[in-house]
Design a protein around this motif. Sequence first.
Motif, PDB file in Angstrom:
ATOM      1  N   ILE A   1     -15.736  20.857  18.142  1.00 57.20           N
ATOM      2  CA  ILE A   1     -16.047  20.557  19.548  1.00 57.20           C
ATOM      3  C   ILE A   1     -16.318  21.823  20.350  1.00 57.20           C
ATOM      4  O   ILE A   1     -16.327  21.801  21.577  1.00 57.20           O
ATOM      5  CB  ILE A   1     -14.903  19.766  20.212  1.00 57.20           C
ATOM      6  CG1 ILE A   1     -13.593  20.561  20.135  1.00 57.20           C
ATOM      7  CG2 ILE A   1     -14.745  18.392  19.580  1.00 57.20           C
ATOM      8  CD1 ILE A   1     -12.441  19.923  20.893  1.00 57.20           C
TER       9      ILE A   1
ATOM     10  N   ASN B   1     -18.960  23.342  20.938  1.00 57.69           N
ATOM     11  CA  ASN B   1     -20.149  23.276  21.788  1.00 57.69           C
ATOM     12  C   ASN B   1     -19.868  22.566  23.102  1.00 57.69           C
ATOM     13  O   ASN B   1     -20.646  22.669  24.055  1.00 57.69           O
ATOM     14  CB  ASN B   1     -21.281  22.545  21.058  1.00 57.69           C
ATOM     15  CG  ASN B   1     -21.841  23.369  19.921  1.00 57.69           C
ATOM     16  OD1 ASN B   1     -21.784  24.592  19.943  1.00 57.69           O
ATOM     17  ND2 ASN B   1     -22.384  22.705  18.913  1.00 57.69           N
ATOM     18  N   TYR B   2     -18.768  21.805  23.166  1.00 52.78           N
ATOM     19  CA  TYR B   2     -18.435  21.052  24.371  1.00 52.78           C
ATOM     20  C   TYR B   2     -17.246  21.658  25.118  1.00 52.78           C
ATOM     21  O   TYR B   2     -17.163  21.559  26.337  1.00 52.78           O
ATOM     22  CB  TYR B   2     -18.091  19.593  24.036  1.00 52.78           C
ATOM     23  CG  TYR B   2     -18.916  18.980  22.929  1.00 52.78           C
ATOM     24  CD1 TYR B   2     -20.308  18.970  23.002  1.00 52.78           C
ATOM     25  CD2 TYR B   2     -18.324  18.423  21.807  1.00 52.78           C
ATOM     26  CE1 TYR B   2     -21.067  18.407  21.995  1.00 52.78           C
ATOM     27  CE2 TYR B   2     -19.077  17.851  20.799  1.00 52.78           C
ATOM     28  CZ  TYR B   2     -20.453  17.852  20.885  1.00 52.78           C
ATOM     29  OH  TYR B   2     -21.206  17.310  19.886  1.00 52.78           O
TER      30      TYR B   2
ATOM     31  N   LEU C   1     -14.726  14.594  29.116  1.00 54.12           N
ATOM     32  CA  LEU C   1     -15.926  14.467  28.290  1.00 54.12           C
ATOM     33  C   LEU C   1     -15.946  13.146  27.529  1.00 54.12           C
ATOM     34  O   LEU C   1     -17.006  12.543  27.349  1.00 54.12           O
ATOM     35  CB  LEU C   1     -16.018  15.636  27.313  1.00 54.12           C
ATOM     36  CG  LEU C   1     -16.511  16.969  27.875  1.00 54.12           C
ATOM     37  CD1 LEU C   1     -16.463  18.039  26.803  1.00 54.12           C
ATOM     38  CD2 LEU C   1     -17.930  16.840  28.417  1.00 54.12           C
ATOM     39  N   SER C   2     -14.781  12.687  27.087  1.00 53.58           N
ATOM     40  CA  SER C   2     -14.715  11.401  26.382  1.00 53.58           C
ATOM     41  C   SER C   2     -15.159  10.279  27.304  1.00 53.58           C
ATOM     42  O   SER C   2     -15.941   9.399  26.898  1.00 53.58           O
ATOM     43  CB  SER C   2     -13.291  11.150  25.886  1.00 53.58           C
ATOM     44  OG  SER C   2     -12.929  12.080  24.899  1.00 53.58           O
TER      45      SER C   2
ATOM     46  N   THR D   1     -18.931  10.564  27.903  1.00 55.79           N
ATOM     47  CA  THR D   1     -19.681  10.178  26.708  1.00 55.79           C
ATOM     48  C   THR D   1     -19.707   8.672  26.550  1.00 55.79           C
ATOM     49  O   THR D   1     -20.756   8.078  26.256  1.00 55.79           O
ATOM     50  CB  THR D   1     -19.058  10.831  25.462  1.00 55.79           C
ATOM     51  OG1 THR D   1     -19.065  12.249  25.627  1.00 55.79           O
ATOM     52  CG2 THR D   1     -19.845  10.474  24.214  1.00 55.79           C
TER      53      THR D   1
ATOM     54  N   ASP E   1     -26.613  11.798  19.029  1.00 54.15           N
ATOM     55  CA  ASP E   1     -25.861  12.932  19.556  1.00 54.15           C
ATOM     56  C   ASP E   1     -24.601  12.464  20.278  1.00 54.15           C
ATOM     57  O   ASP E   1     -23.511  13.039  20.105  1.00 54.15           O
ATOM     58  CB  ASP E   1     -26.742  13.740  20.509  1.00 54.15           C
ATOM     59  CG  ASP E   1     -26.011  14.940  21.099  1.00 54.15           C
ATOM     60  OD1 ASP E   1     -25.653  15.841  20.321  1.00 54.15           O
ATOM     61  OD2 ASP E   1     -25.814  14.959  22.312  1.00 54.15           O
ATOM     62  N   LEU E   2     -24.735  11.400  21.082  1.00 52.62           N
ATOM     63  CA  LEU E   2     -23.578  10.887  21.809  1.00 52.62           C
ATOM     64  C   LEU E   2     -22.547  10.285  20.862  1.00 52.62           C
ATOM     65  O   LEU E   2     -21.332  10.441  21.062  1.00 52.62           O
ATOM     66  CB  LEU E   2     -24.028   9.835  22.830  1.00 52.62           C
ATOM     67  CG  LEU E   2     -24.791  10.360  24.049  1.00 52.62           C
ATOM     68  CD1 LEU E   2     -25.325   9.205  24.888  1.00 52.62           C
ATOM     69  CD2 LEU E   2     -23.900  11.250  24.894  1.00 52.62           C
TER      70      LEU E   2
ATOM     71  N   ARG F   1     -20.779  13.138  19.260  1.00 49.52           N
ATOM     72  CA  ARG F   1     -19.855  13.738  20.227  1.00 49.52           C
ATOM     73  C   ARG F   1     -18.635  12.836  20.434  1.00 49.52           C
ATOM     74  O   ARG F   1     -17.496  13.319  20.488  1.00 49.52           O
ATOM     75  CB  ARG F   1     -20.558  13.961  21.565  1.00 49.52           C
ATOM     76  CG  ARG F   1     -19.710  14.743  22.564  1.00 49.52           C
ATOM     77  CD  ARG F   1     -20.199  14.610  23.975  1.00 49.52           C
ATOM     78  NE  ARG F   1     -21.595  14.967  24.121  1.00 49.52           N
ATOM     79  CZ  ARG F   1     -22.265  14.813  25.262  1.00 49.52           C
ATOM     80  NH1 ARG F   1     -21.660  14.283  26.322  1.00 49.52           N
ATOM     81  NH2 ARG F   1     -23.530  15.151  25.344  1.00 49.52           N
ATOM     82  N   LYS F   2     -18.863  11.543  20.522  1.00 52.54           N
ATOM     83  CA  LYS F   2     -17.752  10.599  20.688  1.00 52.54           C
ATOM     84  C   LYS F   2     -16.808  10.665  19.483  1.00 52.54           C
ATOM     85  O   LYS F   2     -15.578  10.674  19.643  1.00 52.54           O
ATOM     86  CB  LYS F   2     -18.290   9.180  20.851  1.00 52.54           C
ATOM     87  CG  LYS F   2     -17.206   8.100  20.899  1.00 52.54           C
ATOM     88  CD  LYS F   2     -17.806   6.728  21.112  1.00 52.54           C
ATOM     89  CE  LYS F   2     -16.747   5.644  20.911  1.00 52.54           C
ATOM     90  NZ  LYS F   2     -15.584   5.822  21.803  1.00 52.54           N
TER      91      LYS F   2
ATOM     92  N   ARG G   1     -16.272  13.155  17.469  1.00 51.46           N
ATOM     93  CA  ARG G   1     -15.513  14.412  17.500  1.00 51.46           C
ATOM     94  C   ARG G   1     -14.449  14.382  18.597  1.00 51.46           C
ATOM     95  O   ARG G   1     -13.308  14.807  18.389  1.00 51.46           O
ATOM     96  CB  ARG G   1     -16.460  15.579  17.723  1.00 51.46           C
ATOM     97  CG  ARG G   1     -17.399  15.842  16.540  1.00 51.46           C
ATOM     98  CD  ARG G   1     -18.432  16.891  16.890  1.00 51.46           C
ATOM     99  NE  ARG G   1     -19.222  17.263  15.730  1.00 51.46           N
ATOM    100  CZ  ARG G   1     -20.257  18.099  15.773  1.00 51.46           C
ATOM    101  NH1 ARG G   1     -20.615  18.650  16.923  1.00 51.46           N
ATOM    102  NH2 ARG G   1     -20.932  18.390  14.676  1.00 51.46           N
ATOM    103  N   LEU G   2     -14.820  13.889  19.780  1.00 49.73           N
ATOM    104  CA  LEU G   2     -13.869  13.852  20.893  1.00 49.73           C
ATOM    105  C   LEU G   2     -12.757  12.847  20.643  1.00 49.73           C
ATOM    106  O   LEU G   2     -11.601  13.074  21.036  1.00 49.73           O
ATOM    107  CB  LEU G   2     -14.604  13.531  22.196  1.00 49.73           C
ATOM    108  CG  LEU G   2     -15.540  14.636  22.714  1.00 49.73           C
ATOM    109  CD1 LEU G   2     -16.377  14.131  23.879  1.00 49.73           C
ATOM    110  CD2 LEU G   2     -14.744  15.863  23.138  1.00 49.73           C
TER     111      LEU G   2
END
Length: 756
Positions: free
Chosen positions: A27, A29-30, A348-349, A352, A730-731, A734-735, A737-738
């Motif tokens: 994570i 990158n975020y 961020l979660s 997202t 991508d989302l 990201r979800k 990973r988060l």
Amino acid sequence: MYLTDDKQSTYGKCLRWLNDHLSSCDIQNYIDTPTISIIGSQSTGKSSVLEALSGIAFPRASGTCTRCPTEVRLFNASEEWSCVVTLRIDRDASNQPLEKPSIVKFGPALTKSDEVQERIKAAQRAILNPDKDPLSFIGSKVEADQAPENQISFSENTICLDIRGKELIDLSLVDLPGIIATTGGAEDDQSVDLIKELVKKRISKPGCLILMTITMTDDYQNQIGVKFAQDADPKYQRTLGVLTKPDIVQQDDLSEWTKVVEGKKFPLLHGYYVLKNPSSAQLKKEGYSHKNARDDEKGYFKKEPWHSLNAGTKQRLGSKQLGKQLEKLLEKLIQDKLPQTIETVRKLSAETNEELFHLPKEVPEAAAIQHLHMLLQKLSADVKATLRGDEKPEVFALPLKLLAILFRQKIYKSRPFFQPFTKDEQTMKGIKIKIGDDVEDLFDDEELASDYKAASESKPEDEDGKLNKWIKKGEIYKMQVPQYNLDLSTIQNILNDCALERLPGNISWEIKERMMKKAVKFLPDFSSNLLKDTIGLLKSTVKLVTNQHLDSFSNSLLCGRVTEILLNLIDEEGDKCSMILDAINNCEMEYIYSMNEHYYCDKVKFYCERTLEKRQQELPLSKPDPNSFQGVIQHVQAQAATQKGAENDVDISVSQQIQIASEIRAYWQVAFKRFTDYVRLVIQIKLIKPIGELCLDRLCESMGVYGNITSAKAHALLREADEVRFKRADLQLRKQRLDKASAYIEKFQNGDFEDM
């Protein structure tokens, strides 16, 4: 291996556990997770620093210098020593982000430290040859002094080493590729630029502690790593210096470097540490171990000038002291940033999940027809609501209102203008008539003038002027308004030129009818232009609403197909509406008639009285003294006018001519009121309303939703645009990973450390 620190707190281990697991979620990158990054130019001893802290040997042979980041995670654990190597692959061969990153376990766990070096070499070759199976490199060897041929010369993909053992400290470090000053070709130049960008990106993050390696064999300020650290941390709040190769420096030069260690020169918040690593000869000696290297280091710092340093400065000599300090700094950094890290993960979660919720849902082929039907239903409902003005009034309702206002204004400007004088009277009295909009309109009454003023001043809310810009492109706005100007001479000439026979003192209906038809002859042009502009507005509205609903399918045939069907529907309904307007236009042009007799007669009377009043104001009826000069002149002029009238057979009185003009204007006003209403109603009921009502059925019939469309064809129509598909992927990544990071945070808060 004696780097272990038994005094590290249990809470510190928990913090380290959480930070390592958050980093494993990829994570970075975020979220700015705390890290320690080792930087320096090539040959400054970065690998030696890692060896001193980790107890393993890193590649040193030709062609094996670091060409990708290496993350080393050390764990003080009760089990026997082990090392697990993994590859974190999130970039392709062109160094572009992958849609689906992956973590590859690179072979079985190693139980002997002397096996790690070859595994690292193989891992680096696997990363630098992304088109090949990574596991195929395990066990392969490159001859000493032979540079391997690789597909690419640099990658941002990371080699991860998880090392556990009883004598290790708890520490995580990232070894970044060495910064190169000179190159040997265009390809190398590109790699150098990529390495510099990677180093800048990593160390610029506030959560990164910069471990700056400086060789004591070169001038301090000439070293590239120093410049990079200064740029990223100009106040030196998160930089720690490591001085290497002190045993190679001349004894006389060491005094200047001791000033650096003591903080007298180039001071840093976290200061400097000095490491003495094995020489090349010692490394080649058979049986020379990590313990031997640390014992030699300990013995070296017992000599001068190090032995004479004060007790505080001596705490900065040797790898053990460096490891203990890094362990403390990392723990504090993690602890300081923990609340912000947890809050950022949660924020961020939520963001997202919100973005994913608003993305169009993926449609399976089995449900494609049903989904297509639902999509067309929503689109049709939005079209209908927009045309009614229930939704987005600025798109259709307000521009249509502005068109109707302009339509009424333009027709009103075409009204007949009348001056109750002959041309001779105008010349004698100096009465001036201006042609066009400035002609004085004697026939204006309060009711119609009020209507015109309201129409002229009515402006829908449009702060940015887009509506007015759109209207100015239309046919109504651009059309030239015709003028019908009358005076007594004009009416008399029309009567004289008429070939119809009539009784003296009488005017035939045919003459009046012709003049009334001329007054309304341009009405069809107004209705035709209003219809064209309305059709244009309908088409732009349909395109806009369709794109808003189907923009996620913009690379498929769906948006274009739906737009084509609706535009065809507008053309069809526009043709039907045009036929009805033609009928209305023909009625106005061919038949002078009104059952609104009371209104018509009242207006005729009103205009007659007002016109006579104006004539009286300009030409008083009182006669001057016939013996005066003015009386003589008027008598002569009257005789001349009588003689001229006799020649032209003028047998119609002024009052009769005024009556004719008043009847023409009164009839125009009757036609104006009913025509503007009828045209607007026909367009609303026979064009706009059917579009909204027929939209859904026409779409479903034309696309086969009610008939023979297959699931495969419907699914093809619903194929998403690439940008939407990529954004969803991508989302979702990201979800994933988060969510994983959130799970680790929850375990940390609940005290669940089963794998610590």
